[in-house]
Motif scaffolding. Sequence first.
Motif, PDB file in Angstrom:
ATOM      1  N   ILE A   1      -4.474  -4.861  -5.066  1.00 53.74           N
ATOM      2  CA  ILE A   1      -3.973  -3.555  -4.649  1.00 53.74           C
ATOM      3  C   ILE A   1      -2.470  -3.483  -4.905  1.00 53.74           C
ATOM      4  O   ILE A   1      -1.743  -4.428  -4.619  1.00 53.74           O
ATOM      5  CB  ILE A   1      -4.296  -3.312  -3.160  1.00 53.74           C
ATOM      6  CG1 ILE A   1      -5.822  -3.283  -2.967  1.00 53.74           C
ATOM      7  CG2 ILE A   1      -3.678  -2.009  -2.675  1.00 53.74           C
ATOM      8  CD1 ILE A   1      -6.271  -3.133  -1.541  1.00 53.74           C
TER       9      ILE A   1
ATOM     10  N   ASN B   1       0.609  -2.120  -3.623  1.00 50.79           N
ATOM     11  CA  ASN B   1       0.967  -1.574  -2.318  1.00 50.79           C
ATOM     12  C   ASN B   1       2.394  -1.013  -2.312  1.00 50.79           C
ATOM     13  O   ASN B   1       3.359  -1.762  -2.206  1.00 50.79           O
ATOM     14  CB  ASN B   1       0.798  -2.667  -1.251  1.00 50.79           C
ATOM     15  CG  ASN B   1       1.074  -2.147   0.148  1.00 50.79           C
ATOM     16  OD1 ASN B   1       1.330  -0.956   0.344  1.00 50.79           O
ATOM     17  ND2 ASN B   1       1.038  -3.041   1.123  1.00 50.79           N
TER      18      ASN B   1
ATOM     19  N   CYS C   1       5.236  -3.241   4.767  1.00 49.22           N
ATOM     20  CA  CYS C   1       5.010  -3.177   3.331  1.00 49.22           C
ATOM     21  C   CYS C   1       4.632  -4.532   2.763  1.00 49.22           C
ATOM     22  O   CYS C   1       4.560  -5.526   3.481  1.00 49.22           O
ATOM     23  CB  CYS C   1       6.285  -2.685   2.657  1.00 49.22           C
ATOM     24  SG  CYS C   1       7.630  -3.864   2.849  1.00 49.22           S
ATOM     25  N   ILE C   2       4.430  -4.522   1.478  1.00 45.44           N
ATOM     26  CA  ILE C   2       4.034  -5.753   0.793  1.00 45.44           C
ATOM     27  C   ILE C   2       5.058  -6.879   1.036  1.00 45.44           C
ATOM     28  O   ILE C   2       6.263  -6.643   1.080  1.00 45.44           O
ATOM     29  CB  ILE C   2       3.850  -5.475  -0.720  1.00 45.44           C
ATOM     30  CG1 ILE C   2       3.249  -6.680  -1.429  1.00 45.44           C
ATOM     31  CG2 ILE C   2       5.173  -5.044  -1.356  1.00 45.44           C
ATOM     32  CD1 ILE C   2       2.778  -6.361  -2.861  1.00 45.44           C
TER      33      ILE C   2
ATOM     34  N   GLN D   1       2.858 -12.932  -1.834  1.00 46.84           N
ATOM     35  CA  GLN D   1       1.520 -13.492  -1.622  1.00 46.84           C
ATOM     36  C   GLN D   1       1.599 -14.910  -1.062  1.00 46.84           C
ATOM     37  O   GLN D   1       0.793 -15.289  -0.205  1.00 46.84           O
ATOM     38  CB  GLN D   1       0.711 -13.474  -2.928  1.00 46.84           C
ATOM     39  CG  GLN D   1       0.432 -12.062  -3.472  1.00 46.84           C
ATOM     40  CD  GLN D   1      -0.332 -11.176  -2.493  1.00 46.84           C
ATOM     41  OE1 GLN D   1      -1.292 -11.619  -1.854  1.00 46.84           O
ATOM     42  NE2 GLN D   1       0.096  -9.918  -2.360  1.00 46.84           N
TER      43      GLN D   1
ATOM     44  N   PHE E   1       1.985 -14.733   2.632  1.00 47.93           N
ATOM     45  CA  PHE E   1       0.705 -14.474   3.325  1.00 47.93           C
ATOM     46  C   PHE E   1      -0.101 -15.765   3.452  1.00 47.93           C
ATOM     47  O   PHE E   1      -0.688 -16.045   4.503  1.00 47.93           O
ATOM     48  CB  PHE E   1      -0.129 -13.429   2.574  1.00 47.93           C
ATOM     49  CG  PHE E   1       0.453 -12.032   2.600  1.00 47.93           C
ATOM     50  CD1 PHE E   1       1.105 -11.539   3.724  1.00 47.93           C
ATOM     51  CD2 PHE E   1       0.333 -11.186   1.492  1.00 47.93           C
ATOM     52  CE1 PHE E   1       1.636 -10.248   3.759  1.00 47.93           C
ATOM     53  CE2 PHE E   1       0.850  -9.895   1.513  1.00 47.93           C
ATOM     54  CZ  PHE E   1       1.506  -9.427   2.648  1.00 47.93           C
ATOM     55  N   GLN E   2      -0.135 -16.548   2.391  1.00 50.06           N
ATOM     56  CA  GLN E   2      -0.904 -17.796   2.410  1.00 50.06           C
ATOM     57  C   GLN E   2      -0.364 -18.759   3.481  1.00 50.06           C
ATOM     58  O   GLN E   2      -1.124 -19.300   4.280  1.00 50.06           O
ATOM     59  CB  GLN E   2      -0.844 -18.503   1.036  1.00 50.06           C
ATOM     60  CG  GLN E   2      -1.488 -17.736  -0.109  1.00 50.06           C
ATOM     61  CD  GLN E   2      -3.002 -17.663  -0.015  1.00 50.06           C
ATOM     62  OE1 GLN E   2      -3.618 -18.468   0.690  1.00 50.06           O
ATOM     63  NE2 GLN E   2      -3.608 -16.692  -0.688  1.00 50.06           N
TER      64      GLN E   2
ATOM     65  N   ALA F   1       1.541 -18.058   6.039  1.00 51.40           N
ATOM     66  CA  ALA F   1       1.447 -17.478   7.384  1.00 51.40           C
ATOM     67  C   ALA F   1       0.026 -17.612   7.921  1.00 51.40           C
ATOM     68  O   ALA F   1      -0.198 -17.935   9.087  1.00 51.40           O
ATOM     69  CB  ALA F   1       1.885 -16.022   7.360  1.00 51.40           C
ATOM     70  N   SER F   2      -0.936 -17.369   7.053  1.00 51.84           N
ATOM     71  CA  SER F   2      -2.341 -17.460   7.450  1.00 51.84           C
ATOM     72  C   SER F   2      -2.668 -18.888   7.876  1.00 51.84           C
ATOM     73  O   SER F   2      -3.351 -19.117   8.889  1.00 51.84           O
ATOM     74  CB  SER F   2      -3.222 -17.029   6.281  1.00 51.84           C
ATOM     75  OG  SER F   2      -4.561 -17.296   6.563  1.00 51.84           O
ATOM     76  N   LYS F   3      -2.159 -19.825   7.119  1.00 50.14           N
ATOM     77  CA  LYS F   3      -2.398 -21.238   7.422  1.00 50.14           C
ATOM     78  C   LYS F   3      -1.764 -21.626   8.764  1.00 50.14           C
ATOM     79  O   LYS F   3      -2.362 -22.320   9.579  1.00 50.14           O
ATOM     80  CB  LYS F   3      -1.823 -22.082   6.283  1.00 50.14           C
ATOM     81  CG  LYS F   3      -2.473 -23.439   6.132  1.00 50.14           C
ATOM     82  CD  LYS F   3      -1.887 -24.214   4.976  1.00 50.14           C
ATOM     83  CE  LYS F   3      -1.895 -25.702   5.276  1.00 50.14           C
ATOM     84  NZ  LYS F   3      -0.941 -26.118   6.332  1.00 50.14           N
TER      85      LYS F   3
END
Lengths: 352, 352
Positions: free
Chosen positions: B3, B5, B11-12, B15, B18-19, B21-23
């Motif tokens: 997407i 964005n 906002c964006i 990537q 995100f990886q 932070a998710s971990k």
Amino acid sequence: MKIHNFSAGPCILPQDVFQQASKAVLDFNGLSILEISHRSKDFVAVMEKAQSLALEHLGLINKGYKALFLGGGASMQFLMTAYNLLEKKAAYLNTGTWSDKAIKEAKAFGEVVEVGSSKEANYNYIPKDYQIPTDADYFHITSNNTIFGTQLKEIPQVNIPLVCDMSSDIFSRQLDFTQFDLIYAGAQKNMGPAGATLVVVKEDILGKVSRHIPSMLNYQTQISKDSMFNTPPVFPIYVSMLTLEWLKSNGGIDAIENINNKKASLIYSEIDRNDLFKGFAAVEDRSNMNATFSLNNDSHKELFDNLCKEANISGLNGHRSVGGYRASMYNALPLESVEVLVNVMKELENRA
Amino acid sequence: MKIHNFSAGPCILPQDVFQQASKAVLDFNGLSILEISHRSKDFVAVMEKAQSLALEHLGLINKGYKALFLGGGASMQFLMTAYNLLEKKAAYLNTGTWSDKAIKEAKAFGEVVEVGSSKEANYNYIPKDYQIPTDADYFHITSNNTIFGTQLKEIPQVNIPLVCDMSSDIFSRQLDFTQFDLIYAGAQKNMGPAGATLVVVKEDILGKVSRHIPSMLNYQTQISKDSMFNTPPVFPIYVSMLTLEWLKSNGGIDAIENINNKKASLIYSEIDRNDLFKGFAAVEDRSNMNATFSLNNDSHKELFDNLCKEANISGLNGHRSVGGYRASMYNALPLESVEVLVNVMKELENRA
Ligand SMILES: Cc1ncc(COP(=O)(O)O)c(C=O)c1O
Ligand SMILES: Cc1ncc(COP(=O)(O)O)c(C=O)c1O
Ligand SMILES: [Mg+2]
Ligand SMILES: [Mg+2]
Ligand SMILES: [Mg+2]
Ligand SMILES: [Mg+2]
């Protein structure tokens, strides 16, 4: 390796919530939850769900209350409550560091009557015989004193608005929540991660002070914009919503209170039974959320700390103003973790 | 599905961020980042790193500045700047909705001189000829006007403290940041997710007003406690730190400015070249972060919207006070996303 996290807050949340939150950081309907607009349909739905779940758990739907999710932490509410409600005089019960800070903030806005205080005893009990001036604008209490491990078992009956800092025991026990006119709680104990604060306010107590209230601090502004006067803390609110959903699917406050009672009686029984330990708080005021205790003999400290470490117990140090140990047993802490701690206490007795 | 964005904020973000932070939500040194104490060694290191990276990117290390990460959003800074700095009179440049709100908040604290305003033209340009009262306590500007797509290309030279709302272009272009005495920015554009706000303040401008400042709103209190006067928004600050690290490992502001210039010239060239589109903002004031534009003919709207949708373009709607479209091109938006958008604009021309 499973860690038994007794941290006082930020603190343990349900493992399911961590899983869902982690996934949403990568993919929440196609985008990361961190990159979507707070005005997007998807996030507005999250906000509405979080608000309605909060009211539902408290039994406050259709009773004239609004739920707000704000930034700034519970400490900002020390300020906002006084800004919005204190016209001339307010009454406060001083049961700990947090009450004391709330009192300090309020003093800039009017007369503050400290109706009772246990400061002289390092807040190890809840004062019970006190008079509340009938002409006060409101009465402020702290339902659970995180640092000292005391909890108000009886909520005082008053004829003026009742304001409660419920940061460390909200959603942990059943109460008649209609007796409160304003409840606030930092998310980072029973509700979610740090960064969001829940305010539940009965609308009819607002709009009665004559001072100018800055927009961001004005409950009426925040209500009129449904907590979206500005960009709210999206992710902390999302995780709070997940935690409130988890609570609902686990039977709500009634069910969790049952488990919380079991956890509390397990640890307090051991503190009392075991000659190596003593409790800090007055027995009748003991908190079901934070058990404060210490060793009778400091020479056991090294061994106890080592045993705790071996058992993967984390976050057990007491606050510097009390010392000793504090076992915080919020909603998401499993009974099993308390069992592990109690076993370590027994093992210390065997070995010492 | 990738997407594109173009959301105006939140906002964006990168990537990679995100990886990571998710971990960290699942495992950050053994516990979830959401359950660790803000006073833990690990989080104190995050906070310090975020603060020092912010100062380092701005070239403000060892120059008398402090970096704070607070909750409450940039809107809280409309209030805090006035609370802390406005003794008698302040000067404001009104370049958009956010300046206007800052002015409204400040008026409760003293005289506010609006030295210039483009309100009459729906803020489609930056006023340039104005006089700043030399006896004002500070001058407040908004470096980038997110809603209207204008940006201050020249920072005004003044002899009084300069306060800047840099929410939507901080870390996007090189400036002599020592000309500012206080910079604030909501995290949710170039720095991180919603829920944290960066304040960079030159310490020697503080402590000069005579009013009582509530603790939570007092920059000096926040400085003395290193942004830990109360529980800070842990996760939003952690993700901000990751984003500031990403910026550093990608060459810092110099390198990102280069790419931002390319993205901006790509979209503005197409807006100008393509007869179906027109820009909203005055050409010399065009923002490199938010490009505002519209169709010359509304009959093309349905087709354009559909083409955007097919190309997985998201967040392109203009703010309701401007209408049309807004392409927000913050640091983490790849050049490729702008190329995709420009191709859609060309395709519309072919098909219309
Ligand atoms: C009962 C109580 N009130 C208020 C606070 C302050 O909360 P915050 O750090 O969110 O401002 C705390 C923090 O632990 C608390 O336990
Ligand atoms: C330039 C500018 N200032 C202030 C704000 C308000 O920020 P917040 O929502 O964090 O209060 C925004 C929001 O988009 C903005 O773009
Ligand atoms: Mg306390
Ligand atoms: Mg004992
Ligand atoms: Mg604007
Ligand atoms: Mg054109």
